[in-house]
Design an enzyme around this catalytic site. Structure first.
Site, PDB file in Angstrom:
ATOM      1  N   CYS D 115      12.109 -55.683  16.242  1.00  4.94           N
ATOM      2  CA  CYS D 115      11.214 -56.553  17.000  1.00  4.94           C
ATOM      3  C   CYS D 115      12.060 -57.746  17.392  1.00  4.94           C
ATOM      4  CB  CYS D 115      10.018 -56.981  16.155  1.00  4.94           C
ATOM      5  SG  CYS D 115       9.067 -58.301  16.930  1.00  4.94           S
ATOM      6  N   CYS D 118       9.891 -61.470  17.374  1.00  4.30           N
ATOM      7  CA  CYS D 118       9.546 -62.109  16.089  1.00  4.30           C
ATOM      8  C   CYS D 118      10.094 -61.151  15.035  1.00  4.30           C
ATOM      9  CB  CYS D 118       8.050 -62.385  15.963  1.00  4.30           C
ATOM     10  SG  CYS D 118       6.927 -61.152  16.633  1.00  4.30           S
ATOM     11  N   SER D 119       9.272 -60.448  14.290  1.00  9.72           N
ATOM     12  CA  SER D 119       9.805 -59.458  13.369  1.00  9.72           C
ATOM     13  C   SER D 119       8.720 -58.453  13.003  1.00  9.72           C
ATOM     14  CB  SER D 119      10.372 -60.129  12.118  1.00  9.72           C
ATOM     15  OG  SER D 119      11.446 -60.978  12.445  1.00  9.72           O
ATOM     16  N   CYS D 120       8.000 -57.967  14.012  1.00  7.35           N
ATOM     17  CA  CYS D 120       6.915 -57.009  13.777  1.00  7.35           C
ATOM     18  C   CYS D 120       7.448 -55.801  13.017  1.00  7.35           C
ATOM     19  CB  CYS D 120       6.321 -56.569  15.114  1.00  7.35           C
ATOM     20  SG  CYS D 120       5.543 -57.935  15.999  1.00  7.35           S
TER      21      CYS D 120
END
Lengths: 220, 207, 220, 207
Positions: D115, D118-120
């Site tokens: 991601c 962000c950091s999905c």
């Protein structure tokens, strides 16, 4: 290089620090500037190499460090790359080995100042290279984003502009630091409307000019 | 469009110096000591370089160019046609000023100069760049929202005046020729030069 | 927002810190995570608002702060924006005024965990919105880069891709946080070749997929 | 192309914690204390949230999904056709797992998930993301030079195997179905699950 230095158009950097109206704020900034200038001929390195070394500072440091600290980091890195100094020497602040600079010697102050006053020849004859574009041409900017040094900012890549003027033939920095492209090329001032660059949110009635080497451009 | 909504834009990078500056001073000192100890640099040369830039370059040079263009129409024509030559003629030349283009403010056009990729600046006529010119905020924003940036400098450019931004991405350096202020007919060239500010020649102020 | 968070394709960040293989390294990280989750319903804020608050952290902080410190900064900022806490309170670590949260009250642990296990409904019926594209369509990605929150990364703007699948109708985050566009839209998985995105320097034989809302796409 | 030239790429962000972590701990503590004092949060709820994520989510969930797909062809078909349903069926669901797509590694294709914005990450089947997954280096590089990134993980993907990168920019979360290792015909589903690693399900390792 799609680095942090290529910040034209980025959001989030806040208000302009207008109150920071000084050139030098501390003596170490003066020394850092002068060291870069004085060490360039003997190392040797040019403006493009020094810029590239600044661009390669890790992004979190790039944003945190003072401008002239970045200059010092870049100068250090070019001196280390040339094998003239080592990190150990910088850590202890003393000479640990002899630097082999060939037949070069430190340039004296008067010589340096004389060179600075004269400037360096940057332009080659207009007819020394074929000229692909002329004033009034519509051009499409390349979408390439090389890993190495480039003077093509991200915010105009893939955009269409108008050649406002042909500026003559100059050394091509991308090629100078090991990238691709003819080493000498025509360079053009290209005008872009703010709508072209920023779309719906563009401010009205604005033109943004960049000086772009021929390699970066295709006929639109 | 109003980007000045205070969200995110007000919290920029810190403008004041942080404790890391001590580290920077130590770092530069170590570099200088090593470079001198290794015979790579003549210590006196460092002082002479600094002295040259602080004494012999600077906005007063640019101001004298501007004032001359205000009083001598032929010089102005020359300056706008071949900035480098016309500037060299007044004795200003050197690094980062090998190729200077002068862009004229008029009732129709307001010019402003930036270098988004580093901080290119016409040293012989303006000296070294002020800190704000090198800030991430100025470099990122002035190509995207110049009117908003100029407004922070206290300069409201009416929508009918075209804003022309010059991003110094190659070897040409830019100098703005400000409009001569009204009511200055009686002033001498030297007095006019006294009115010309550095920001006026970057384009972040009128004169 | 063309912010520092939009880092796909950027150079200069160095090697992957593979050795940082933990989820939580310190207890404060656990607390920061849990605080964001527990405070979301009462404030209230959603994932999009929390993401936007993270994106608005100044770039130099964004790159320096730990992931869960950024979460804490975002949670603080959303609570302050809602008027539920003040910076003064955070500075002293104590309550200085009564927070008016209307008829909301803190959600209990079991209720929160139950909600977390269930998830939140994100999808709307496929036929609830007109569907402009289908699998196999060639699409051009918008070049718009709004100042507000967006889920369209910079590295695919203006690029051409292939609709690999239609994923159904979802709330449009750009609209949710105050931007433009229909509040519910079809979302598509779009495939891009590495050459399309990265040109001459692309690695061979690679396809990059992104999930993109309909507003971001035009027929190519 | 060789981007691993050691110039600039070796000096990334610092990987170890710096003194500012103390500031972070204080910051979070203050936030917690204020939120509790103001009646915005139930302190016990914080512990329960943490306990839930640490005990009930995590890569073991994903591993059991993968192992089942390896031994039951019908389940595998279901999983690849409707990942969310097939995963829910095993009792895994919740935040950041409302819509899961499973992408299969084969002899022709290697998948890897990221991601960039962000950091999905698919919490119900993999737990919360490991730190490196959230790093600027991983987020910036894996969409541009996935082969080079995978190589740093010790995974050399031959050029004839297509690399498919999945950037989780919307509401779908991705889980990689790794190839079943050879010589595992005699293993039980539980034993197979024991072989499946988290990185194998992100795509930064084989199993």
């Amino acid at each position: 290089m799609d680095g942090i230095h290529d910040m034209g158009g980025m959001h989030g950097f806040g208000r302009i620090p207008i109150e920071d109206d000084y050139v030098f704020d501390s003596d170490w900034q003066r020394r850092s500037f002068a060291l870069a200038e004085a060490l360039a001929p003997i190392t040797p390195f040019g403006t493009d190499e020094h810029r590239q070394a600044i661009e390669r500072i890790p992004p979190s440091d790039y944003l945190k460090l003072d401008y002239f600290e970045k200059w010092a980091v870049a100068t250090e890195s070019l001196l280390k790359q040339a094998g003239h100094i080592s990190q150990d020497e910088l850590d202890v602040g003393a000479k640990l080995f002899h630097a082999d600079v060939g037949d070069r010697s430190p340039v004296t102050g008067p010589e340096l100042v004389q060179a600075m006053k004269q400037g360096v020849p940057l332009k080659f004859p207009d007819d020394s290279q074929p000229q692909r574009f002329s004033e009034g041409d519509v051009v499409l900017v390349s979408s390439e984003s090389p890993y190495l040094h480039t003077r093509l900012p991200r915010y105009v890549r893939g955009k269409t502009g108008l050649v406002a003027s042909a500026e003559g033939v100059f050394a091509f920095p991308d090629a100078a630091v090991g990238g691709v492209g003819a080493p000498r090329q025509h360079c053009y001032t290209v005008a872009f409307s703010s709508e072209t660059l920023w779309g719906r949110e563009a401010e009205p009635n604005e033109v943004i000019h960049l000086d772009l080497w021929e390699s970066y451009l295709e006929p639109a | 469009m109003n980007n000045n909504d205070g969200l995110g834009k007000s919290d920029g990078e810190p403008h004041t110096h942080d404790p890391s500056e001590k580290g920077a001073a130590r770092r530069v000192q170590a570099l200088e000591e090593v470079a001198i100890a290794k015979g790579l640099v003549d210590p006196q040369a460092l002082d002479e370089i600094i002295e040259y830039y602080e004494r012999e370059t600077g906005p007063r040079n640019g101001a004298s160019v501007v004032a001359k263009a205000w009083v001598e129409p032929d010089y102005k024509t020359w300056l706008l046609g071949n900035g480098t030559e016309a500037i060299n003629h007044l004795g200003f030349s050197g690094f980062q000023g090998e190729h200077i283009k002068v862009v004229e403010n008029t009732h129709e056009v307001h010019n402003v100069v930036v270098c988004t990729l580093c901080s290119c600046y016409p040293w012989p006529v303006l000296g070294l760049a002020p800190s704000w010119y090198k800030s991430s905020a100025y470099r990122s924003r002035v190509v995207r929202e110049p009117r908003s940036v100029l407004s922070e400098f206290g300069l409201e450019v009416p929508d009918e005046v075209r804003v022309e931004v010059w991003d110094s991405t190659a070897e040409v350096r830019y100098l703005v020729l400000p409009q001569r202020p009204p009511g200055t007919n009686d002033l001498t060239e030297a007095e006019l030069a006294g009115l010309v500010t550095r920001n006026g020649m970057i384009g972040t102020a009128l004169v």
